[in-house]
Motif scaffolding. Structure first.
Motif, PDB file in Angstrom:
ATOM      1  N   TYR A   3      -1.311  -7.384  -2.361  1.00 15.62           N
ATOM      2  CA  TYR A   3      -2.331  -8.102  -2.568  1.00 15.62           C
ATOM      3  C   TYR A   3      -3.566  -7.381  -1.798  1.00 15.62           C
ATOM      4  O   TYR A   3      -3.422  -6.468  -0.920  1.00 15.62           O
ATOM      5  CB  TYR A   3      -2.226  -9.498  -1.388  1.00 15.62           C
ATOM      6  N   ALA A   4      -4.729  -7.551  -2.408  1.00 19.74           N
ATOM      7  CA  ALA A   4      -6.149  -7.179  -1.673  1.00 19.74           C
ATOM      8  C   ALA A   4      -6.601  -8.068  -0.654  1.00 19.74           C
ATOM      9  O   ALA A   4      -6.728  -9.379  -1.037  1.00 19.74           O
ATOM     10  CB  ALA A   4      -7.047  -6.778  -2.779  1.00 19.74           C
ATOM     11  N   LEU A   5      -6.770  -7.632   0.362  1.00 21.04           N
ATOM     12  CA  LEU A   5      -7.670  -8.441   1.224  1.00 21.04           C
ATOM     13  C   LEU A   5      -8.980  -8.093   1.289  1.00 21.04           C
ATOM     14  O   LEU A   5      -9.314  -6.996   1.702  1.00 21.04           O
ATOM     15  CB  LEU A   5      -7.027  -8.340   2.820  1.00 21.04           C
ATOM     16  N   VAL A  41      -1.093  -0.232   2.039  1.00 18.62           N
ATOM     17  CA  VAL A  41      -1.020   0.774   1.040  1.00 18.62           C
ATOM     18  C   VAL A  41      -2.210   1.438   0.505  1.00 18.62           C
ATOM     19  O   VAL A  41      -2.413   1.978  -0.290  1.00 18.62           O
ATOM     20  CB  VAL A  41      -0.107   0.389  -0.190  1.00 18.62           C
ATOM     21  N   GLY A  42      -3.260   0.836   0.990  1.00 15.81           N
ATOM     22  CA  GLY A  42      -4.820   1.497   0.320  1.00 15.81           C
ATOM     23  C   GLY A  42      -5.861   0.424   1.261  1.00 15.81           C
ATOM     24  O   GLY A  42      -5.513  -0.490   1.814  1.00 15.81           O
ATOM     25  N   GLY A  43      -7.161   0.833   0.750  1.00 18.59           N
ATOM     26  CA  GLY A  43      -8.055   0.134   1.285  1.00 18.59           C
ATOM     27  C   GLY A  43      -9.467   1.019   1.564  1.00 18.59           C
ATOM     28  O   GLY A  43      -9.286   2.164   1.250  1.00 18.59           O
ATOM     29  N   PHE A  44     -10.335   0.218   1.923  1.00 17.92           N
ATOM     30  CA  PHE A  44     -11.568   0.994   2.232  1.00 17.92           C
ATOM     31  C   PHE A  44     -12.584   0.318   2.857  1.00 17.92           C
ATOM     32  O   PHE A  44     -12.473  -1.041   3.002  1.00 17.92           O
ATOM     33  CB  PHE A  44     -12.344   1.415   0.888  1.00 17.92           C
ATOM     34  N   TYR A  80      -8.441  -4.240   2.624  1.00 17.99           N
ATOM     35  CA  TYR A  80      -6.978  -3.635   2.561  1.00 17.99           C
ATOM     36  C   TYR A  80      -6.253  -3.923   1.280  1.00 17.99           C
ATOM     37  O   TYR A  80      -6.295  -5.204   0.778  1.00 17.99           O
ATOM     38  CB  TYR A  80      -6.153  -4.146   3.741  1.00 17.99           C
ATOM     39  N   VAL A  81      -5.498  -3.167   0.829  1.00 19.67           N
ATOM     40  CA  VAL A  81      -4.375  -3.533  -0.021  1.00 19.67           C
ATOM     41  C   VAL A  81      -3.194  -3.576   1.172  1.00 19.67           C
ATOM     42  O   VAL A  81      -2.689  -2.383   1.431  1.00 19.67           O
ATOM     43  CB  VAL A  81      -4.265  -2.389  -1.237  1.00 19.67           C
ATOM     44  N   ILE A 105     -12.022 -14.051   4.227  1.00 15.85           N
ATOM     45  CA  ILE A 105     -11.327 -13.026   3.632  1.00 15.85           C
ATOM     46  C   ILE A 105     -10.875 -13.669   2.067  1.00 15.85           C
ATOM     47  O   ILE A 105      -9.958 -14.732   2.379  1.00 15.85           O
ATOM     48  CB  ILE A 105     -10.154 -12.825   4.563  1.00 15.85           C
ATOM     49  N   GLU A 106     -10.984 -12.927   1.139  1.00 19.61           N
ATOM     50  CA  GLU A 106     -10.593 -13.379  -0.102  1.00 19.61           C
ATOM     51  C   GLU A 106      -9.299 -12.566  -0.382  1.00 19.61           C
ATOM     52  O   GLU A 106      -9.235 -11.460  -0.365  1.00 19.61           O
ATOM     53  CB  GLU A 106     -11.764 -12.912  -1.136  1.00 19.61           C
ATOM     54  N   ILE A 107      -8.329 -13.377  -0.688  1.00 22.48           N
ATOM     55  CA  ILE A 107      -6.841 -12.641  -0.918  1.00 22.48           C
ATOM     56  C   ILE A 107      -6.813 -12.782  -2.455  1.00 22.48           C
ATOM     57  O   ILE A 107      -6.827 -13.769  -3.153  1.00 22.48           O
ATOM     58  CB  ILE A 107      -5.752 -13.562  -0.448  1.00 22.48           C
ATOM     59  N   ARG A 108      -6.621 -11.640  -3.242  1.00 27.09           N
ATOM     60  CA  ARG A 108      -6.076 -11.441  -4.623  1.00 27.09           C
ATOM     61  C   ARG A 108      -5.148 -10.759  -4.760  1.00 27.09           C
ATOM     62  O   ARG A 108      -4.884  -9.617  -4.365  1.00 27.09           O
ATOM     63  CB  ARG A 108      -7.341 -10.841  -5.222  1.00 27.09           C
ATOM     64  N   PRO A 109      -4.031 -11.188  -5.706  1.00 26.86           N
ATOM     65  CA  PRO A 109      -2.930 -10.520  -5.906  1.00 26.86           C
ATOM     66  C   PRO A 109      -3.388  -9.219  -7.058  1.00 26.86           C
ATOM     67  O   PRO A 109      -4.257  -9.293  -7.653  1.00 26.86           O
ATOM     68  CB  PRO A 109      -2.176 -11.303  -6.879  1.00 26.86           C
ATOM     69  N   ILE A 110      -2.596  -7.939  -6.594  1.00 25.32           N
ATOM     70  CA  ILE A 110      -2.984  -6.816  -7.518  1.00 25.32           C
ATOM     71  C   ILE A 110      -2.505  -7.070  -8.776  1.00 25.32           C
ATOM     72  O   ILE A 110      -0.991  -7.372  -8.765  1.00 25.32           O
ATOM     73  CB  ILE A 110      -2.487  -5.656  -6.592  1.00 25.32           C
TER      74      ILE A 110
END
Length: 113
Positions: A3-5, A41-44, A80-81, A105-110
């Motif tokens: 998920y992307a936060l 596992v990722g983010g920026f 954040y991923v 915080i918007e949560i989106r499935p990758i």
């Protein structure tokens, strides 16, 4: 599942660290906690919306616009991923973020393709 936060803010909100806004140390503590949990596992992080440039194309050509964009006032401050079991776990982490205090915080499935 990944998920992307997306840490969303609004241009009219208090700046991070201002008396009305979350203390930057709260963001650093959250960053440490979520990373130590081993789910990131990722983010920026992004610079402020005033540094943004928007590009859109039409049949007449391309239009380039510099930010901030008053039309919406909303911006992504970073992300954040994470890889967690389900959306409920992603929601639990989003609730811990100091970014949820003034923004959201918007949560989106990758997408897996």
């Amino acid at each position: 599942m990944k998920y992307a936060l997306l840490l969303m803010g609004h241009a009219g909100d208090a700046e991070c660290g201002a008396d009305e806004g979350p203390d930057p140390r709260a963001f650093m503590a959250f960053d440490q906690e979520i990373n130590e949990a081993g789910i990131v596992v990722g983010g920026f992080a992004l610079e402020g919306p005033e540094t943004a440039v928007r590009v859109s194309t039409t049949t007449a050509g391309a239009m380039v616009t510099s930010g901030p964009f008053a039309e919406s006032g909303e911006f992504v401050g970073g992300s954040y991923v994470i890889e967690v079991a389900d959306v409920d776990e992603a929601i639990a982490w989003a609730k811990k973020s100091p970014g949820a205090a003034l923004g959201h915080i918007e949560i989106r499935p990758i997408a897996d393709y």
